[in-house]
Scaffold this active site. Structure first.
Site, PDB file in Angstrom:
ATOM      1  N   LYS A  59       0.839  -1.199   0.000  1.00  0.00           N
ATOM      2  CA  LYS A  59       0.000   0.000   0.000  1.00  0.00           C
ATOM      3  C   LYS A  59       0.882   1.261   0.000  1.00  0.00           C
ATOM      4  O   LYS A  59       2.101   1.169   0.228  1.00  0.00           O
ATOM      5  CB  LYS A  59      -0.916  -0.052   1.226  1.00  0.00           C
ATOM      6  CG  LYS A  59      -1.941  -1.203   1.169  1.00  0.00           C
ATOM      7  CD  LYS A  59      -2.841  -1.196   2.404  1.00  0.00           C
ATOM      8  CE  LYS A  59      -3.914  -2.276   2.306  1.00  0.00           C
ATOM      9  NZ  LYS A  59      -4.848  -2.232   3.471  1.00  0.00           N
ATOM     10  N   ASN A 102      -1.981  -0.053   7.260  1.00  0.00           N
ATOM     11  CA  ASN A 102      -1.486  -1.404   7.539  1.00  0.00           C
ATOM     12  C   ASN A 102      -0.627  -2.022   6.433  1.00  0.00           C
ATOM     13  O   ASN A 102      -0.511  -3.230   6.322  1.00  0.00           O
ATOM     14  CB  ASN A 102      -2.623  -2.321   7.992  1.00  0.00           C
ATOM     15  CG  ASN A 102      -3.684  -2.510   6.926  1.00  0.00           C
ATOM     16  OD1 ASN A 102      -3.594  -1.914   5.852  1.00  0.00           O
ATOM     17  ND2 ASN A 102      -4.678  -3.335   7.211  1.00  0.00           N
ATOM     18  N   HIS A 108      -1.768  -5.367   1.287  1.00  0.00           N
ATOM     19  CA  HIS A 108      -3.027  -6.054   1.000  1.00  0.00           C
ATOM     20  C   HIS A 108      -2.733  -7.464   0.501  1.00  0.00           C
ATOM     21  O   HIS A 108      -1.756  -7.678  -0.210  1.00  0.00           O
ATOM     22  CB  HIS A 108      -3.806  -5.304  -0.099  1.00  0.00           C
ATOM     23  CG  HIS A 108      -4.944  -6.114  -0.657  1.00  0.00           C
ATOM     24  ND1 HIS A 108      -6.169  -6.188  -0.032  1.00  0.00           N
ATOM     25  CD2 HIS A 108      -5.018  -6.939  -1.734  1.00  0.00           C
ATOM     26  CE1 HIS A 108      -6.948  -7.012  -0.716  1.00  0.00           C
ATOM     27  NE2 HIS A 108      -6.288  -7.480  -1.753  1.00  0.00           N
ATOM     28  N   GLU A 147      -9.439  -9.847  -8.184  1.00  0.00           N
ATOM     29  CA  GLU A 147      -8.466  -8.758  -8.000  1.00  0.00           C
ATOM     30  C   GLU A 147      -7.364  -8.794  -9.055  1.00  0.00           C
ATOM     31  O   GLU A 147      -6.961  -7.748  -9.571  1.00  0.00           O
ATOM     32  CB  GLU A 147      -7.882  -8.830  -6.585  1.00  0.00           C
ATOM     33  CG  GLU A 147      -8.939  -8.480  -5.533  1.00  0.00           C
ATOM     34  CD  GLU A 147      -8.509  -8.783  -4.094  1.00  0.00           C
ATOM     35  OE1 GLU A 147      -7.359  -9.204  -3.871  1.00  0.00           O
ATOM     36  OE2 GLU A 147      -9.352  -8.586  -3.199  1.00  0.00           O
TER      37      GLU A 147
HETATM   38  P1  IDP Z   1      -7.939  -7.014   4.957  1.00  0.00           P
HETATM   39  O1  IDP Z   1      -7.150  -5.949   4.234  1.00  0.00           O
HETATM   40  O2  IDP Z   1      -7.147  -7.584   6.110  1.00  0.00           O
HETATM   41  O3  IDP Z   1      -8.481  -8.079   4.038  1.00  0.00           O
HETATM   42  P2  IDP Z   1     -10.613  -5.784   5.071  1.00  0.00           P
HETATM   43  O4  IDP Z   1     -11.634  -6.018   6.146  1.00  0.00           O
HETATM   44  O5  IDP Z   1     -10.876  -6.321   3.711  1.00  0.00           O
HETATM   45  O6  IDP Z   1      -9.205  -6.301   5.655  1.00  0.00           O
HETATM   46  O7  IDP Z   1     -10.408  -4.214   4.984  1.00  0.00           O
HETATM   47  C1  IDP Z   1      -9.685  -3.652   3.931  1.00  0.00           C
HETATM   48  C2  IDP Z   1      -8.779  -2.559   4.447  1.00  0.00           C
HETATM   49  O8  IDP Z   1      -9.599  -1.510   4.978  1.00  0.00           O
HETATM   50  C3  IDP Z   1      -7.897  -2.965   5.637  1.00  0.00           C
HETATM   51  O9  IDP Z   1      -6.700  -3.598   5.242  1.00  0.00           O
HETATM   52  C4  IDP Z   1      -7.646  -1.631   6.301  1.00  0.00           C
HETATM   53  O10 IDP Z   1      -6.616  -0.892   5.621  1.00  0.00           O
HETATM   54  C5  IDP Z   1      -8.969  -0.919   6.098  1.00  0.00           C
HETATM   55  N1  IDP Z   1      -9.854  -1.084   7.255  1.00  0.00           N
HETATM   56  C6  IDP Z   1     -10.563  -2.180   7.604  1.00  0.00           C
HETATM   57  N2  IDP Z   1     -11.273  -1.991   8.707  1.00  0.00           N
HETATM   58  C7  IDP Z   1     -11.017  -0.726   9.098  1.00  0.00           C
HETATM   59  C8  IDP Z   1     -11.455   0.082  10.200  1.00  0.00           C
HETATM   60  O11 IDP Z   1     -12.243  -0.337  11.055  1.00  0.00           O
HETATM   61  N3  IDP Z   1     -10.961   1.353  10.250  1.00  0.00           N
HETATM   62  C9  IDP Z   1     -10.088   1.847   9.324  1.00  0.00           C
HETATM   63  N4  IDP Z   1      -9.654   1.122   8.278  1.00  0.00           N
HETATM   64  C10 IDP Z   1     -10.106  -0.138   8.173  1.00  0.00           C
END
Ligand code: IDP
Length: 160
Positions: free
Chosen positions: A20, A123, A126, A137
């Site tokens: 990212k 984070n 992805h 994707e």
């Molecule tokens: P993942 O990336 O671990 O698959 P997902 O639930 O698909 O997780 O969420 C996509 C991305 O959205 C996460 O990696 C994170 O960057 C962001 N995200 C998910 N939940 C939250 C939240 O509660 N607050 C802020 N950002 C979030």
């Protein structure tokens, strides 16, 4: 020949991984590529891209009703990302383990998110959450011609 003629399962399973914008800014690209290479997975696609908001909305379509959705799109379009396709046995599930949990605070030390980041909204990486998501994707981010077929001379030392 169609890249996925050989199928999506077994040693030909593929996943979509993206460093990212924060990961690119924080010079994590080499470290992340290193981990996947050393694990034994095969790199079949890699590019640095500035993702459009349209692409990101498609990519995160399933999260469109979440309260953090627009911040997520802003974050993900704030700079270039390194988009990659990695191939290997159980690569989708294994990559998710290598990444850690969505929330870095819940990620074990040793995982990418466990070692290198603090907040969910930054984070670093992805990874597709299922084989179906990976297929979707990969076709969203890559053109067929950008995916490479090549013989990995080390594969006999990775697979028995
Ligand atoms: P993942 O990336 O671990 O698959 P997902 O639930 O698909 O997780 O969420 C996509 C991305 O959205 C996460 O990696 C994170 O960057 C962001 N995200 C998910 N939940 C939250 C939240 O509660 N607050 C802020 N950002 C979030």
């Amino acid at each position: 020949a169609h890249f996925f003629q050989s199928g999506w399962t077994g040693v030909n399973e593929c996943t979509f991984i993206a460093v990212k914008p924060d990961g690119v800014q924080r010079k994590m690209v080499g470290e992340i590529v290193r981990r996947f290479e050393k694990k034994g997975f095969k790199l079949v696609g890699l590019k640095l891209v500035q993702a459009s908001e349209d692409l990101l909305r498609d990519h995160y379509w399933s999260l469109r009703s979440k309260p953090f959705f627009s911040k997520l799109i802003t974050y993900m379009s704030s700079g270039p990302v390194v988009a990659m396709v990695w191939r290997g046995l159980d690569v989708v599930k294994t990559a998710r383990k290598m990444l850690g949990e969505t929330n870095p605070a819940d990620s074990l030390p040793g995982t990418i998110r466990g070692n290198y980041c603090v907040e969910m909204g930054r984070n670093v990486i992805h990874g597709s959450d299922s084989v179906e998501s990976a297929q979707k994707e990969i076709s969203l981010w890559f053109h067929q011609s950008e995916l490479n077929r090549w013989e990995d001379c080390g594969s006999q030392w990775i697979y028995n």
